[in-house]
Design an enzyme around this catalytic site. Structure first.
Site, PDB file in Angstrom:
ATOM      1  N   GLY A  11     173.720  78.497 -72.875  1.00 30.01           N
ATOM      2  CA  GLY A  11     173.990  78.384 -71.446  1.00 30.01           C
ATOM      3  C   GLY A  11     175.211  79.189 -71.072  1.00 30.01           C
ATOM      4  CG  HIS A  52     183.839  69.109 -73.922  1.00 28.96           C
ATOM      5  ND1 HIS A  52     183.048  69.937 -74.658  1.00 28.96           N
ATOM      6  CD2 HIS A  52     183.786  69.575 -72.654  1.00 28.96           C
ATOM      7  CE1 HIS A  52     182.541  70.883 -73.874  1.00 28.96           C
ATOM      8  NE2 HIS A  52     182.994  70.682 -72.655  1.00 28.96           N
ATOM      9  NE  ARG A  56     183.030  64.091 -78.940  1.00 26.82           N
ATOM     10  CZ  ARG A  56     183.875  65.056 -78.557  1.00 26.82           C
ATOM     11  NH1 ARG A  56     183.522  65.943 -77.670  1.00 26.82           N
ATOM     12  NH2 ARG A  56     185.075  65.116 -79.081  1.00 26.82           N
ATOM     13  CD  GLU A  64     189.962  68.071 -82.650  1.00 27.16           C
ATOM     14  OE1 GLU A  64     190.987  68.784 -82.741  1.00 27.16           O
ATOM     15  OE2 GLU A  64     189.771  67.251 -81.730  1.00 27.16           O
TER      16      GLU A  64
END
Lengths: 170, 170, 170
Positions: A11, A52, A56, A64
Site C-alpha cells: 500500500g 501503531h 496492539r 523490534e
C-alpha cells in the site's frame, strides 16, 4: 485449510495497510508475533511507532528488529501468526547500514518463501510517482520494487490497500 | 434504488478522475451542483480550471469554494446530485490557510457520511511514490491519505481511475 | 480470435511490466519485433538496457528508436507481434528533443489505435505520488497521464502490474 501461508499487504502512505494486516493476523488464535522494523530516529517516527503500538493490545509479543528479520523469522516457533511491518523500512535500514541490499533481499525472500505459520508482511508501494531526481532515491525505489516482486512471487495472497480498502491482487 | 449515496473517485494526476466523476453525476437528472475547490493562483491552475469548465455545459450550477465545502454541502437541497472536485485541493487550501487539518477533515468526513442525494467526490491518490524529502509534503501526504481513508470508509462506492479506466475498489 | 489487438501494460518502477509484456508477445509465434525507446545517456540507463536485452533471446528483432516510433510502427509488416518499451521514455525523449508533445502523442495514439498484428505497449504510471515541486516534472507527469489515457481508450486490454502481478484494468 493450510497450516502456513504468506500474505503480502502492499500500500501507499497512510493507505491503511498496517491496520488491515493486523486484522489478518488477529483473526488467527493468539499469541501473535509483531516484528517491527521501524527505528525512532526522530519525533515523526516516534509518533508513528507510538500510534501503531496503541492499536496492539494483549496477545501481541513485539520484537523490534531493524535489520536481522530473516534471523528472527528463522527462530519463530512453527504455527505462530506473525506480522512483519514493514519490508520497505527494513530495506531502508539495510541500505543505511551499508549492507548489500541485493544479498539481504534474496536472503529475506528465501525465508519468506517458506512460512512456518500464517505470516503477514507489510510493504510500501513507492514506484508510482515521478522518477526521483535524487540518485539514492532512485536506487532505493528500484530495490524496493525488486523486493516486492520477489516476495509477491511466492506469496499465497497479495493485497493492495487503497484508501483503507483491500484490493485483491493475487 | 437508494435516494442518496456517496461515491469516492480516486486517481492520480491526469488519470481521468474528474471526467469519470462528471459522468456519474450527469447520469442523474439535472440540475447538478459542482463544488469547485480550485483557486486560480497561477496560470497553470487557471488553465486547468478553464479546461474543467469547458466540459461542463447547461444543467450545472457551480459554487467555487476553497475552504467551507462542509458548510456548502450542509446547505445543498436534498436530492440534488453533487460533484465535489476535489478533496485533495481542499485539504491543501486548509493547510495553506493555517487551519487545523485534522479537525476540518473530521468535520468534512462527517458531512460526507450523511449524503442527502447522490454525491460524488473526487480525490487524488498521492501516497504511492517515494517518501518526499520535504517535511511539509510528508505531512500533506499523510493528511491526504487519512482523509481518503475516512471518506472511503463511509462511501457506498470507491473507484480508482487508471489511465482513464475506472477500477472498482469498493 | 482477432488478428490484431493492442495491449497496454502499465506499471510503476520495477513492477515487472517489461517482463510481463515480453511474455505476452512471445506467447505468439516468432519473429517478434522489439521497439526500444531507451537511450544510453548514463551508466544507470546502460545497465537497464543490458538487463532488458539479456532477457530477450532468439526470435527477437530489435529496433532502437528514441523518437520516431510512429514511423517504425507504420513500417511493421502486418501480423508481426510487436513490443514497444516504453511510451513514457519515448515521451521524455520527445520533450527533451524540444518537439511538441501534444502533437506527437496524438500521432502515436492514432497509430496505436489501428494495430496491424498483436501489439503490446509498456508505459509507466507516474501520477500517484505527491505533486512534484519541479514545474517540468509536473508538465511531464501531465503529458504522461494524457498519453496513457489516450492509449488506454483504444486498447483492447489494459493491465496494471503490481509487484510483478498483472491486475486486469480493462
Amino acid at each position: 485449510m493450510p497450516k502456513s501461508s504468506l500474505t503480502l499487504v502492499l500500500g501507499g502512505a497512510r493507505s491503511g495497510k498496517s491496520r488491515f494486516a493486523e486484522g489478518l493476523v488477529t483473526a488467527r488464535p493468539a499469541p501473535w508475533l509483531y516484528i517491527a522494523t521501524a527505528q525512532a530516529f526522530d519525533d515523526e517516527m516516534r509518533d508513528r511507532i507510538t500510534d501503531h503500538r496503541a492499536r496492539r493490545t494483549d496477545g501481541w509479543e513485539t520484537v523490534e528488529e531493524p535489520l536481522e528479520i530473516a534471523a528472527v523469522l528463522g527462530a519463530v516457533p512453527g504455527g505462530r501468526p506473525v506480522l512483519v511491518d514493514c519490508l520497505t523500512l527494513w530495506l531502508s535500514n539495510v541500505l543505511l547500514a551499508g549492507h548489500d541490499a541485493e544479498t539481504e533481499a534474496a536472503r529475506l525472500a528465501a525465508t519468506l518463501a517458506r512460512p512456518r505459520g500464517h505470516w503477514v508482511v507489510v510493504a510500501n508501494e513507492v514506484g508510482l510517482g515521478i522518477v526521483p531526481e535524487n540518485p539514492l532515491a532512485r536506487r532505493f525505489r528500484d530495490a524496493a520494487g525488486w523486493l516486492n516482486q520477489r516476495v509477491a512471487a511466492t506469496a499465497d495472497r497479495v493485497v493492495l490497500t487503497v484508501a483503507g480498502i483491500p484490493v485483491e491482487v493475487k
